[in-house]
Design a protein around this motif. Sequence first.
Motif, short mmCIF file in Angstrom:
data_model
loop_
_atom_site.label_atom_id
_atom_site.label_comp_id
_atom_site.label_asym_id
_atom_site.label_seq_id
_atom_site.Cartn_x
_atom_site.Cartn_y
_atom_site.Cartn_z
N ARG A 121 0.83 -1.21 0.00
CA ARG A 121 0.00 0.00 0.00
C ARG A 121 0.87 1.26 0.00
O ARG A 121 0.55 2.24 -0.69
CB ARG A 121 -0.94 -0.01 1.21
N ASP A 125 1.17 4.21 -3.20
CA ASP A 125 1.17 5.67 -3.07
C ASP A 125 2.42 6.28 -3.70
O ASP A 125 2.35 7.28 -4.42
CB ASP A 125 1.09 6.08 -1.59
N ARG A 162 -7.35 -3.82 -4.16
CA ARG A 162 -7.70 -3.33 -5.49
C ARG A 162 -8.22 -1.90 -5.46
O ARG A 162 -7.86 -1.10 -6.34
CB ARG A 162 -8.73 -4.24 -6.16
N ALA A 163 -9.04 -1.56 -4.46
CA ALA A 163 -9.62 -0.21 -4.42
C ALA A 163 -8.52 0.84 -4.25
O ALA A 163 -8.60 1.93 -4.84
CB ALA A 163 -10.64 -0.10 -3.29
N HIS A 164 -7.51 0.51 -3.46
CA HIS A 164 -6.39 1.43 -3.26
C HIS A 164 -5.65 1.64 -4.59
O HIS A 164 -5.33 2.77 -4.97
CB HIS A 164 -5.45 0.86 -2.20
N GLU A 166 -6.81 1.15 -7.62
CA GLU A 166 -7.70 1.85 -8.55
C GLU A 166 -7.73 3.34 -8.27
O GLU A 166 -7.67 4.18 -9.19
CB GLU A 166 -9.10 1.25 -8.47
N ALA A 167 -7.83 3.70 -7.00
CA ALA A 167 -7.89 5.11 -6.63
C ALA A 167 -6.62 5.85 -7.00
O ALA A 167 -6.67 7.04 -7.33
CB ALA A 167 -8.18 5.25 -5.14
N ARG A 168 -5.49 5.16 -6.95
CA ARG A 168 -4.21 5.80 -7.22
C ARG A 168 -3.74 5.62 -8.66
O ARG A 168 -2.71 6.14 -9.05
CB ARG A 168 -3.14 5.25 -6.27
N GLY A 169 -4.49 4.86 -9.47
CA GLY A 169 -4.14 4.69 -10.87
C GLY A 169 -2.89 3.87 -11.11
O GLY A 169 -2.16 4.11 -12.07
N SER A 208 -10.66 -6.23 -11.99
CA SER A 208 -10.31 -4.83 -11.79
C SER A 208 -9.44 -4.36 -12.94
O SER A 208 -8.54 -5.09 -13.38
CB SER A 208 -9.55 -4.65 -10.47
N ARG A 210 -7.13 -2.48 -12.64
CA ARG A 210 -5.81 -2.28 -12.04
C ARG A 210 -5.20 -3.56 -11.49
O ARG A 210 -4.27 -3.52 -10.70
CB ARG A 210 -5.90 -1.22 -10.94
#
Length: 301
Positions: A121, A125, A162-164, A166-169, A208, A210
């Motif tokens: 994670r 970032d 996956r959501a992390h 996806e949010a960060r591209g 996903s 991503r």
Amino acid sequence: MMRSGFDRRRFLAAVAFGATYAVSRGVSARGRLRQGLTPHLFNQDIDDTCRMAQALGIQGLDFVSNPADWPTLKKYGLAMTVLRVDYGGGISTLARAPAGPAGWNAIGTPDLDGQFEAALRERIDAAAIHGIPNILVTCGVRGNLSYDEGKRNAIGFLQRVRAHAEARGVTLVMENINSGHSGGPPAPPGSMFDHLPWGLDVVVQVNSPRVKLLVDLYHAQLMDGNITNFLRQNIQWIGHFHTGGVPGRHEIDETQELNYRHVANVLADLDYRGFISHEWTPSAGQDKLAMLRKSIAIIDV
């Protein structure tokens, strides 16, 4: 072992001459596919590695895991194509990272203390901030686990992160590794993700944009074959490629059983937009630079 200063200068001069000659002949790694490579091919410091890659027309480097090296890539106009989450943080570009605790970058096995998930994670970032498109994940070895248990573990891990991503591209690319075939560098016996259909089922179930496959064509040819049919049917689930000649993981020329020129044409015709990175070692007695130029030209469709 690092080259002596004399050898280093001679190699750099040869790269520069070879790049000039290649451009004059219309070979510049600027075809329909974007090409990268792994730094071990040069076995030099990061500045020399980037200079050599740029001279050859390469557009990116995989596995430059130390953030201190990322400004050097940018200085030479190179992308950092795939980030590996090394145990212990920033690792030398020429060194293999320590294995880490149980479950470290082995998402088919239990991440018992959650260390790898937390590190991943953080790296998601960092990748987003520095424009790094992909992060590598691998699945580890089966041991006492079955393929089905490993698949459940991998799907569960990817569903959590996956959501992390996806949010960060940032795309997580999951690499296949063969199960201990001889003829090349040692591979772990009982690799969890050793067959492409297993990994494909994982990413399809996660579903996903991503989460994709990193298809290592060397490992895939050893375990499955039928490469171009798999690519035509599943290109939307693939985010990155590695090359390597079969059986010895050497240069990808006509001495190898996989026709990489054909594979490259198939990928280009499929409008594949990611990178295909060279991850091999020249055969004994072969000139590294000549083999690199030849292999780049093969993919430069």
